[in-house]
Design an enzyme around this catalytic site. Structure first.
Site, mmCIF file in Angstrom:
data_model
loop_
_atom_site.group_PDB
_atom_site.id
_atom_site.type_symbol
_atom_site.label_atom_id
_atom_site.label_comp_id
_atom_site.label_asym_id
_atom_site.label_seq_id
_atom_site.Cartn_x
_atom_site.Cartn_y
_atom_site.Cartn_z
ATOM 1 N N GLY A 50 0.861 -1.177 0.000
ATOM 2 C CA GLY A 50 0.000 0.000 0.000
ATOM 3 C C GLY A 50 0.891 1.218 0.000
ATOM 4 C CD GLU A 51 2.661 5.890 0.189
ATOM 5 O OE1 GLU A 51 2.829 5.568 -0.997
ATOM 6 O OE2 GLU A 51 3.587 6.223 0.933
ATOM 7 C CB SER A 52 5.223 2.641 3.980
ATOM 8 O OG SER A 52 5.979 3.600 3.288
ATOM 9 C CB CYS A 82 5.403 -3.859 -1.186
ATOM 10 S SG CYS A 82 5.970 -2.556 -2.278
ATOM 11 N NE ARG A 111 7.956 5.318 1.226
ATOM 12 C CZ ARG A 111 7.493 6.492 0.820
ATOM 13 N NH1 ARG A 111 8.143 7.601 1.067
ATOM 14 N NH2 ARG A 111 6.366 6.556 0.140
ATOM 15 C CB ILE A 139 3.700 -2.260 -7.381
ATOM 16 C CG1 ILE A 139 3.127 -3.420 -8.204
ATOM 17 C CG2 ILE A 139 2.982 -0.945 -7.720
ATOM 18 C CD1 ILE A 139 1.699 -3.792 -7.837
ATOM 19 N NE ARG A 140 5.211 4.977 -6.339
ATOM 20 C CZ ARG A 140 6.124 5.872 -6.723
ATOM 21 N NH1 ARG A 140 6.613 5.829 -7.929
ATOM 22 N NH2 ARG A 140 6.537 6.800 -5.900
ATOM 23 C CG HIS A 179 2.959 -6.556 -4.134
ATOM 24 N ND1 HIS A 179 2.266 -6.078 -3.056
ATOM 25 C CD2 HIS A 179 3.611 -5.500 -4.648
ATOM 26 C CE1 HIS A 179 2.480 -4.785 -2.923
ATOM 27 N NE2 HIS A 179 3.301 -4.407 -3.881
ATOM 28 C CD GLU A 181 0.567 -9.128 -1.984
ATOM 29 O OE1 GLU A 181 1.625 -9.801 -1.904
ATOM 30 O OE2 GLU A 181 0.558 -7.887 -1.927
#
Ligand code: GLN
Length: 205
Positions: A50-52, A82, A111, A139-140, A179, A181
């Site tokens: 997600g967005e840490s 991630c 990051r 992803i990023r 990821h 998942e």
């Protein structure tokens, strides 16, 4: 062992349902963790992508940061993917000044380390303890830049400047930059479920 395991998926922000689907495919009960009381009775916990920085803020605001840290420090097996890896890490580079992490995995992560041109990619990577390469979606993604004592490297990806560490384990804590998942390959989750079972057997009771 026939005891049914329950594994929580931190659900304050990010990709929760894909992890629940992976757990289901392994016959493990998955539950969403939004509040401190949801930590009760868990055998393990997954911190999703997600967005840490957002996740960090919501963990702090919701009062879950300290109880989650304490639970993992007390031996609750944890797996971060991630942004989840970033939240587990001791030191985070290139983040917001007010972002906090749990510091339960003795690594330094950077990051968004793979650069803008390669924001996301999918590949197959050899993974220590799994017999053939695993399917990995980035992803990023963060990269692991330094490792403390007792941290094992499970997986690396080849880059321009040599190999980059993208999966690590320190005892009962596992983290991947990628990821698993988001693929149909559930073997990294299965690896984590085995860690949870080992912890159960090693624990008191
Ligand atoms: N770049 C995100 C962060 O720093 C992580 C991206 C992800 O989880 N896919 O939190």
């Amino acid at each position: 062992m026939t005891d049914k395991l329950t594994i929580g998926v931190l659900a304050v922000q990010g990709g929760v349902t894909e992890h629940l689907r992976m757990l289901q495919s392994l016959g493990v009960e998955g539950v969403q963790v939004r509040r401190t009381e949801h930590l009760e009775g868990l055998d393990g916990i997954i911190l999703p992508g997600g967005e840490s920085t957002t996740m960090s803020r919501l963990l702090r605001l919701g009062g879950l940061l300290e109880p989650l840290r304490a639970a993992i420090q007390d031996g609750l097996p944890a797996f971060g993917t991630c942004a989840g890896l970033i939240i587990l890490a001791r030191t985070v580079l290139d983040t917001r000044e007010d972002a906090v992490s749990l510091g339960v995995l003795d690594v330094t992560v950077r990051r968004n380390a793979f650069g803008r041109q390669v924001d996301s990619f999918e590949t197959h990577l050899p993974f220590q303890g799994i017999d053939t390469p695993v399917d990995a979606v980035f992803i990023r993604a963060p990269q692991v830049e330094a490792l403390g004592e007792g941290v094992d490297v499970l997986c690396t990806v080849a880059g321009k400047q040599g190999d980059t560490v993208v999966a690590v384990r320190q005892g009962h804590v596992l983290g991947t930059s990628f990821h698993p998942e988001l693929t149909s390959d559930n073997r990294v989750h299965s690896y984590f479920v085995e860690m949870v079972r080992d912890q159960e057997q090693g624990g008191v009771g």
